[in-house]
Write a protein that holds these residues in place. Sequence first.
Motif, PDB file in Angstrom:
ATOM      1  N   PHE A   1      -0.202  -4.844  -5.219  1.00 21.32           N
ATOM      2  CA  PHE A   1      -0.354  -5.429  -3.888  1.00 21.32           C
ATOM      3  C   PHE A   1       0.195  -6.854  -3.866  1.00 21.32           C
ATOM      4  CE2 PHE A   1      -4.247  -2.572  -3.838  1.00 21.32           C
ATOM      5  CZ  PHE A   1      -3.612  -1.578  -3.107  1.00 21.32           C
ATOM      6  N   PRO A   2       0.901  -7.202  -2.806  1.00 21.23           N
ATOM      7  CA  PRO A   2       1.385  -8.580  -2.686  1.00 21.23           C
ATOM      8  C   PRO A   2       0.327  -9.467  -2.024  1.00 21.23           C
ATOM      9  CG  PRO A   2       2.204  -7.305  -0.851  1.00 21.23           C
ATOM     10  CD  PRO A   2       1.310  -6.385  -1.662  1.00 21.23           C
ATOM     11  N   GLY A   3       0.549 -10.757  -2.074  1.00 20.28           N
ATOM     12  CA  GLY A   3      -0.223 -11.680  -1.231  1.00 20.28           C
ATOM     13  C   GLY A   3      -1.286 -12.473  -1.957  1.00 20.28           C
ATOM     14  N   THR A   4      -2.124 -13.063  -1.155  1.00 22.73           N
ATOM     15  CA  THR A   4      -3.179 -13.952  -1.633  1.00 22.73           C
ATOM     16  C   THR A   4      -4.333 -13.163  -2.229  1.00 22.73           C
ATOM     17  OG1 THR A   4      -4.279 -13.798   0.493  1.00 22.73           O
ATOM     18  CG2 THR A   4      -2.703 -15.598   0.222  1.00 22.73           C
ATOM     19  N   ARG A   5      -5.242 -13.896  -2.873  1.00 18.78           N
ATOM     20  CA  ARG A   5      -6.467 -13.301  -3.414  1.00 18.78           C
ATOM     21  C   ARG A   5      -7.227 -12.519  -2.341  1.00 18.78           C
ATOM     22  NH1 ARG A   5      -9.579 -14.491  -7.794  1.00 18.78           N
ATOM     23  NH2 ARG A   5     -11.813 -14.142  -7.595  1.00 18.78           N
ATOM     24  N   GLU A   6      -7.369 -13.136  -1.180  1.00 20.93           N
ATOM     25  CA  GLU A   6      -8.098 -12.527  -0.078  1.00 20.93           C
ATOM     26  C   GLU A   6      -7.446 -11.201   0.337  1.00 20.93           C
ATOM     27  OE1 GLU A   6      -8.613 -15.461   2.857  1.00 20.93           O
ATOM     28  OE2 GLU A   6     -10.385 -14.485   3.715  1.00 20.93           O
ATOM     29  N   ARG A   7      -6.123 -11.249   0.442  1.00 26.50           N
ATOM     30  CA  ARG A   7      -5.376 -10.088   0.877  1.00 26.50           C
ATOM     31  C   ARG A   7      -5.445  -8.961  -0.158  1.00 26.50           C
ATOM     32  NH1 ARG A   7      -0.525 -10.254   4.555  1.00 26.50           N
ATOM     33  NH2 ARG A   7       0.289  -8.153   4.401  1.00 26.50           N
ATOM     34  N   ILE A   8      -5.331  -9.326  -1.413  1.00 27.77           N
ATOM     35  CA  ILE A   8      -5.377  -8.317  -2.485  1.00 27.77           C
ATOM     36  C   ILE A   8      -6.751  -7.658  -2.515  1.00 27.77           C
ATOM     37  CG2 ILE A   8      -5.331  -8.005  -5.006  1.00 27.77           C
ATOM     38  CD1 ILE A   8      -3.074 -10.211  -4.989  1.00 27.77           C
ATOM     39  N   LYS A   9      -7.802  -8.458  -2.400  1.00 33.85           N
ATOM     40  CA  LYS A   9      -9.151  -7.883  -2.381  1.00 33.85           C
ATOM     41  C   LYS A   9      -9.302  -6.915  -1.205  1.00 33.85           C
ATOM     42  CE  LYS A   9     -12.954 -10.208  -3.322  1.00 33.85           C
ATOM     43  NZ  LYS A   9     -13.995 -11.267  -3.217  1.00 33.85           N
ATOM     44  N   PHE A  10      -8.842  -7.342  -0.035  1.00 37.85           N
ATOM     45  CA  PHE A  10      -9.005  -6.483   1.141  1.00 37.85           C
ATOM     46  C   PHE A  10      -8.200  -5.197   0.990  1.00 37.85           C
ATOM     47  CE2 PHE A  10      -8.233  -4.726   5.285  1.00 37.85           C
ATOM     48  CZ  PHE A  10      -9.503  -4.750   5.839  1.00 37.85           C
ATOM     49  N   THR A  11      -6.952  -5.333   0.543  1.00 37.98           N
ATOM     50  CA  THR A  11      -6.097  -4.157   0.413  1.00 37.98           C
ATOM     51  C   THR A  11      -6.667  -3.186  -0.615  1.00 37.98           C
ATOM     52  OG1 THR A  11      -4.266  -5.654   0.883  1.00 37.98           O
ATOM     53  CG2 THR A  11      -3.686  -3.434   0.245  1.00 37.98           C
ATOM     54  N   ALA A  12      -7.245  -3.717  -1.688  1.00 38.17           N
ATOM     55  CA  ALA A  12      -7.858  -2.855  -2.702  1.00 38.17           C
ATOM     56  C   ALA A  12      -9.040  -2.080  -2.101  1.00 38.17           C
ATOM     57  CB  ALA A  12      -8.309  -3.687  -3.896  1.00 38.17           C
ATOM     58  N   SER A  13      -9.843  -2.765  -1.280  1.00 35.89           N
ATOM     59  CA  SER A  13     -10.977  -2.067  -0.655  1.00 35.89           C
ATOM     60  C   SER A  13     -10.469  -1.024   0.335  1.00 35.89           C
ATOM     61  CB  SER A  13     -11.917  -3.066   0.036  1.00 35.89           C
ATOM     62  OG  SER A  13     -11.353  -3.575   1.233  1.00 35.89           O
ATOM     63  N   GLN A  14      -9.361  -1.345   0.996  1.00 35.96           N
ATOM     64  CA  GLN A  14      -8.746  -0.410   1.933  1.00 35.96           C
ATOM     65  C   GLN A  14      -8.242   0.835   1.203  1.00 35.96           C
ATOM     66  OE1 GLN A  14      -8.958  -0.969   5.039  1.00 35.96           O
ATOM     67  NE2 GLN A  14      -7.164  -0.340   6.209  1.00 35.96           N
ATOM     68  N   ALA A  15      -7.619   0.621   0.055  1.00 34.12           N
ATOM     69  CA  ALA A  15      -7.103   1.741  -0.742  1.00 34.12           C
ATOM     70  C   ALA A  15      -8.255   2.644  -1.174  1.00 34.12           C
ATOM     71  CB  ALA A  15      -6.347   1.215  -1.960  1.00 34.12           C
ATOM     72  N   ALA A  16      -9.368   2.044  -1.582  1.00 34.75           N
ATOM     73  CA  ALA A  16     -10.523   2.837  -2.023  1.00 34.75           C
ATOM     74  C   ALA A  16     -11.083   3.656  -0.869  1.00 34.75           C
ATOM     75  CB  ALA A  16     -11.592   1.909  -2.602  1.00 34.75           C
ATOM     76  N   LEU A  17     -11.224   3.019   0.301  1.00 35.17           N
ATOM     77  CA  LEU A  17     -11.741   3.741   1.463  1.00 35.17           C
ATOM     78  C   LEU A  17     -10.792   4.872   1.871  1.00 35.17           C
ATOM     79  CD1 LEU A  17     -13.080   0.760   3.638  1.00 35.17           C
ATOM     80  CD2 LEU A  17     -14.468   2.527   2.531  1.00 35.17           C
ATOM     81  N   ASN A  18      -9.507   4.618   1.769  1.00 31.89           N
ATOM     82  CA  ASN A  18      -8.541   5.634   2.181  1.00 31.89           C
ATOM     83  C   ASN A  18      -8.529   6.819   1.214  1.00 31.89           C
ATOM     84  OD1 ASN A  18      -6.674   6.281   4.266  1.00 31.89           O
ATOM     85  ND2 ASN A  18      -5.024   6.075   2.756  1.00 31.89           N
ATOM     86  N   LEU A  19      -8.673   6.513  -0.067  1.00 33.01           N
ATOM     87  CA  LEU A  19      -8.753   7.572  -1.071  1.00 33.01           C
ATOM     88  C   LEU A  19      -9.974   8.455  -0.787  1.00 33.01           C
ATOM     89  CD1 LEU A  19      -7.043   8.206  -3.598  1.00 33.01           C
ATOM     90  CD2 LEU A  19      -8.731   6.967  -4.955  1.00 33.01           C
ATOM     91  N   LEU A  20     -11.083   7.826  -0.470  1.00 30.09           N
ATOM     92  CA  LEU A  20     -12.297   8.552  -0.095  1.00 30.09           C
ATOM     93  C   LEU A  20     -12.055   9.421   1.127  1.00 30.09           C
ATOM     94  CD1 LEU A  20     -15.143   5.898  -0.395  1.00 30.09           C
ATOM     95  CD2 LEU A  20     -15.283   8.255  -1.241  1.00 30.09           C
TER      96      LEU A  20
END
Lengths: 406, 406
Positions: free
Chosen positions: B380-399
Motif C-alpha cells: 500500500f502507498p501513502g502515509t501511516r494513516e492511509r496504510i492502516k486504513f487500507t489494511a483494515s479495508q482489505a481485511a473487511l473486503n476479504l471477509l
Amino acid sequence: MLKAEIIAIGSEMLTPFRSDTNSLYLTRTLEERGIRVVAKTIVGDDQKELVRALEVAFVRSGIIICTGGLGPTVDDLTREAVAEFLQVPLILDPELLQSIEFRFRERNLRMPEANRKQAMIPQGGTALPNHHGSAPGVYIAAREKQLFLLPGPPFEMEPMWERYCVARLPQDEPVYRQIFRIAMMPESRVDELLRPVTSELQETTYTILASVAEIEVHLLAPDRAREEAQHAAEKVRKILGNRIFTEGLERLEDVVGALLRKARRTLSVAESCTGGLLGHRITQVSGSSAYFERGVIVYSNLAKIEMLHVPEDMIARYGAVSAPVAITMAEQIRQISRTGLGVGVTGIAGPEGGTPEKPVGLVYVALADEKVTRVERYNFPGTRERIKFTASQAALNLLRLRLMEP
Amino acid sequence: MLKAEIIAIGSEMLTPFRSDTNSLYLTRTLEERGIRVVAKTIVGDDQKELVRALEVAFVRSGIIICTGGLGPTVDDLTREAVAEFLQVPLILDPELLQSIEFRFRERNLRMPEANRKQAMIPQGGTALPNHHGSAPGVYIAAREKQLFLLPGPPFEMEPMWERYCVARLPQDEPVYRQIFRIAMMPESRVDELLRPVTSELQETTYTILASVAEIEVHLLAPDRAREEAQHAAEKVRKILGNRIFTEGLERLEDVVGALLRKARRTLSVAESCTGGLLGHRITQVSGSSAYFERGVIVYSNLAKIEMLHVPEDMIARYGAVSAPVAITMAEQIRQISRTGLGVGVTGIAGPEGGTPEKPVGLVYVALADEKVTRVERYNFPGTRERIKFTASQAALNLLRLRLMEP
C-alpha cells in the motif's frame, strides 16, 4: 492586512459528497505571512462561472488562488477561463510539453494527445512544476494582483505551493497566534473560566472552537499587540493549568506518546466499548511500538472472563459495565503484558443496550500502574461514534495526567 | 435545471480550522427536488462582502440560501446586509419578539437587549421559527428569486430547513442518481473497465470519486433519461460484479456486519499494524456485539507469541510481517475465541521500520474459517494513516467476499 481569496474549481465539490479542504491548508500558510483570506468561492467545471468568480476576486483581493481544473480533460477549464478573463491567448510552452512527455516516458507510456493541453499557459504566466502529477501549475502577476493556479489533489497542490508559490507572496505584519488545546472540559466551562482574561482584551481576538471532547482556544493578535496577547496567554496557562494538553497542533495521543517515551514506560490496553479505537489512536503515532506492547478487545463477557480473568460472579453482581470490571481489566492487562501501565475501558456506546440504571453513554475508564489503580465514571452524550471517541479521549487524558505526576 | 447557490457566513470558516459543512446537507435536499447547486461562497462577518455575494448570487441563481450571521451580536450582519442589498428597511416583528422573549422566560432568564435585534426582519420577509435556538430564520421572495436566511449551527438549521423551507421550493424534474461503491480497486482501473459503458452515455452524467481505498461511481440523469441511466447501471453491475460492495450509502463495515448477521456467524480479529482500527470499524456498527466476539492487538512480537502462540522460530525465520505469521494469527484467534471466522493483519505502517525486502506499506491479511485459510499480500502507498486504513479495508473486503460465497 493583505487580502487573499481562494477559488476551488470542480463540479464534485457542488455535490452532497465532497467539499473543498485545500483552502484550510492554504489559509494556514497565508496566515503565517499575515495574509488574510476574505472569501472562498466554489464553482463547478464551468468556464462562465469561473470567469465571474475571477472578476469578483480581482476587485476584492490582492492574491487569488485557484485550485483544480488543470487536468487534461475537456472538463478542465481553468486555463481557458483565466485566458478569457485576462484577455490573453493560451501559448504552448515547449519546455513544459517536454517535461510532461518525459513524465509519461519515465513510466514507459506514451503521452495521450489530451495532455498536450496541459502545456498551454496563459500569456504572461510562468509554469510551476508538478512533481507528483501531470498538471503543471501557473503563476501570473496581472493588474497588480497575484494569481496562482494550482492542481486540485492535495498531494500535488501542497508541495507545489510550498516550493514554488510561498516565496512569491508578500510578507505583511506577522500575526501572533497562541493556541491552547484542552481535553475533557465543556466549552461553556472553559469560556466561563477564561472570561476574566478575555473580557479585558483590546487588540487580541479570542476564539473558542469545540469539537468532540476537545476545546481549542485561540488568541490572535497583530504583531504590535503581541505583548497583550502573550500576557493573556500567561493568565490562561495559570487558569487552566494541566487541563491544557498542548499549545501546539499535537493530538492527545501524540502528547501521551511523548510522555511515555520520556518516562520510558510501557502500556497495554483492554477495551470493551471503544472496540479497538483506543489502540488505534495510540498506534497512529509513529514509533508507538517503543511503548505500546499490546491490547485486547474484550467485546463479549466470555472474552473478559477468558482473556482477563474477570470473575464471572463479578459480572453477574455488578454488570460488565461497572467500576470493578474496569479496574480488573486495567490491572489484568497490565499484569498479563508486564507493562508499566494498564488501561481498561467498559461502557455502553448505544444506541441500543441502555437501561434506566445504566444508560447509553455510561463509561468506566480505569488505569493501573505499580503504585495506584484509578477508575473514573462518565456519562457521555451523543451518538455511538461520539461516545466511543470521547471514551478513548478520557482514557488518554487519564494516562496523560498520571504521567505528568511527579 | 433550476439553479441554487449557498452563501455561508462566518469568519470562523475563513480560518484554517473550520469549513462549511451545512452546504452538503442542503445540496442533498435540493438535488432531491431536481435543483442544482451552481456555486458556494464563504464570506466573513462583513456586511460589504455579504452584499457583494448577494449581488453575484442574484444574477446567477433562482434560489439563494444564506447560512449563519443571524445571532444577536454586532458580528451578526446577515439581516442588515440583506436589507441593504434589497434596499428595504428592517422592521420589528412584535410577534417574533414575543416568541424570542418567551424562549428566555421558559428557562427563567430575561432576554438580553441584544437579542431584540433578532426580531428585526427585512421588509417583505417572513420569519421562520427556530425550535432549537434563539435565531429565527427569514424567507423573502424578491426580484423573482427565493432567498432563505438560515442559522449557522446544523442542529438549528436542518430542522428549520426541513420544516419551513423545503415546501417552498419549486419541484423541477427529479433527478435519478445511481451510486456504486467499490473497495480495493484503483480509480484508473474502475474508470477503464467502465469506459465501454460511460463513453456511450448521452444524457447521463458519469462521475468517479476516489477516497482512501474506496471508489464511488455515480450515474446522474434527469428523469427523462432514467432509462438510459438504468440501462447503464445494469451494465456496470455486470462489469464490476461483486467488487461493488453497496449501491447505497453503507460503509464496508455495515455490509460485512449485515452478512455476518444473516449467516449467523461470529468473528474475532488479531491485529498488528492496524493497531485496533479493524476492531474499531467493526464495532462502529450498532449491534455488532451479535457477531463480534473479541480481538487482540498483538503489537509486539512477545504479544504474538504469548497470546496467539505464533512460534518464535517462525518469526525468526520469516519475520513478524509475513504470510505464515498472518495465517497463524487468523487461525489462532479463531480457535482461541471459538468463532466462525478469524482474521489476522500484520504489516509495516511506517514511516519508519521499512527495509528493501520489507518496505513500508507491505501488509499481509489472512482469513480463517472452518473450511479454508486464505492470505493476501499487499503493497500500500501513502502515509501511516492511509496504510492502516487500507489494511483494515482489505481485511473487511476479504471477509465480505468470503461471506458472499455460496
